[in-house]
Write a protein that holds these residues in place. Structure first.
Motif, short mmCIF file in Angstrom:
data_model
loop_
_atom_site.label_atom_id
_atom_site.label_comp_id
_atom_site.label_asym_id
_atom_site.label_seq_id
_atom_site.Cartn_x
_atom_site.Cartn_y
_atom_site.Cartn_z
N GLY A 1 -2.27 8.78 -1.47
CA GLY A 1 -2.54 7.58 -0.70
C GLY A 1 -3.83 7.69 0.11
N TYR A 2 -4.64 8.72 -0.20
CA TYR A 2 -5.97 8.90 0.42
C TYR A 2 -5.92 9.30 1.89
CZ TYR A 2 -7.69 6.28 -3.69
OH TYR A 2 -7.99 5.82 -4.95
N ILE B 1 -6.56 4.65 7.57
CA ILE B 1 -5.52 5.64 7.27
C ILE B 1 -5.93 6.97 7.91
CG2 ILE B 1 -4.41 6.91 5.38
CD1 ILE B 1 -4.95 4.47 3.59
N LEU C 1 -8.59 11.32 -7.75
CA LEU C 1 -9.69 10.43 -7.38
C LEU C 1 -10.22 9.66 -8.58
CD1 LEU C 1 -11.63 12.88 -5.02
CD2 LEU C 1 -10.00 11.11 -4.37
N GLU C 2 -10.47 10.36 -9.67
CA GLU C 2 -10.99 9.70 -10.88
C GLU C 2 -10.19 10.15 -12.08
OE1 GLU C 2 -15.20 9.45 -12.02
OE2 GLU C 2 -15.68 10.16 -10.00
N THR D 1 -9.63 7.15 6.24
CA THR D 1 -9.93 6.45 5.00
C THR D 1 -9.76 4.96 5.25
OG1 THR D 1 -9.17 8.29 3.63
CG2 THR D 1 -9.23 6.12 2.59
N TYR E 1 -17.85 13.89 -3.44
CA TYR E 1 -16.47 14.37 -3.22
C TYR E 1 -16.37 15.70 -2.49
CZ TYR E 1 -15.23 10.87 -6.81
OH TYR E 1 -15.07 9.73 -7.55
N GLU F 1 0.85 -1.19 0.00
CA GLU F 1 0.00 0.00 0.00
C GLU F 1 0.89 1.24 0.00
OE1 GLU F 1 -3.20 -0.45 -0.37
OE2 GLU F 1 -3.66 1.68 -0.47
N PRO F 2 0.91 1.98 -1.13
CA PRO F 2 1.80 3.15 -1.20
C PRO F 2 1.45 4.14 -0.10
CG PRO F 2 0.75 2.69 -3.34
CD PRO F 2 0.09 1.81 -2.33
N GLY F 3 2.47 4.70 0.49
CA GLY F 3 2.25 5.73 1.49
C GLY F 3 1.91 5.20 2.87
N LEU G 1 -14.36 5.70 -2.91
CA LEU G 1 -13.28 6.20 -3.78
C LEU G 1 -12.89 5.19 -4.85
CD1 LEU G 1 -11.01 7.80 -1.03
CD2 LEU G 1 -12.68 8.96 -2.48
N GLU G 2 -12.68 3.93 -4.44
CA GLU G 2 -12.30 2.89 -5.40
C GLU G 2 -13.17 1.67 -5.18
OE1 GLU G 2 -8.22 1.62 -6.26
OE2 GLU G 2 -7.56 3.36 -5.12
N PRO H 1 -5.75 6.76 -9.39
CA PRO H 1 -6.52 7.05 -8.18
C PRO H 1 -5.64 6.88 -6.95
CG PRO H 1 -7.82 5.70 -9.69
CD PRO H 1 -6.42 5.75 -10.25
#
Lengths: 163, 163
Positions: free
Chosen positions: B101-102, A130, B84-85, A111, A102, A9-11, A84-85, B61
């Protein structure tokens, strides 16, 4: 939590994030169904004796994820999040930092990133919270993140086996 | 801004949102290119005599959209957003309510929704700024939203014609 998960998971920041990771014996498709239909979410999302009295799901990026949790005394705790995803059977991301459509929210907390990977006949389940800052992560720990999310996951597994 | 546009974006609120809508004479593909490559963004994103000295784009995203704007006096104004999109040639959404990374951000201001529709040989261009509250919308107006976003769009069109 493993180092491998952190890298995926980036970040990721262990100072700011909380992670629940387990291998469960129901396949990703049933876990996905349990997470994405209001009638199912109401059955497992709050660890007993808490309950979920209302649930609204608009399953698209920018769509609403609303729940009302009830304490054992009946007090209502409404939550409004924004998806979001949405990657069917694999990945679900939502946040309370945005309202549906949004729009930036008043009091963002976290998140959530839920990832599902097939593992044997079951699922490697990773739920990540997060947070904005260390205070947010600590508050969530004190609210009982590990116990609460784990107990809710037990309920999800029990429900998924009946689907 | 037309009623049709309002209907197209779920959750639109004229008290909270600001909209720039124009038909421009470059096709969506070139507008998209101008929006999504750092070397182009640096040329048009800040209305002159302001400039963009740095730009980083991680076009997925959850990815980063970072810019540093410079005032005519050289003062730096860094911005960090999260995509986001991403719908190629049609729709780009990013927000400063989340960091890459949200992760929920400290001081959210707005979410941007840019939509591109083919119109003749050009593009019907709609850029929407979605604010948390009336104060946010007013602040953005007072910062010169209409002039600034329109002047930047003129620069985008001029650039896109050279691509």
């Amino acid at each position: 939590m493993t180092e491998a998960t952190d890298r995926e998971e980036p970040g990721h920041d262990p100072e700011l994030d909380l992670v629940l990771e387990r291998v469960i014996d129901v396949p990703p498709e049933l876990v996905w169904t349990a997470w994405t239909r209001p009638e199912h979410v109401k059955q497992w999302f709050a660890p007993a004796p808490w309950t979920v009295s209302e649930c609204e799901i608009d399953l698209r990026p920018g769509g609403a994820f609303r729940t009302v949790m009830r304490s054992p005394e009946g007090e209502a705790y409404p939550n409004v999040g924004c998806y979001l995803e949405i990657v069917e059977n694999r990945r679900l991301v939502f946040t309370d930092a945005l309202r549906p459509g949004y729009r930036p929210a008043e009091n963002p907390f976290f998140t959530a990133v839920v990832t599902l990977e097939p593992s044997g006949g079951g699922t490697r389940y990773v739920a990540r919270a997060i947070h904005r800052d260390v205070e947010g992560r600590k508050k969530h720990e004190e609210m009982g993140f590990q116990y609460g999310w784990s107990a809710a996951l037990d309920q999800l597994v029990e429900l998924a086996k009946t689907l």
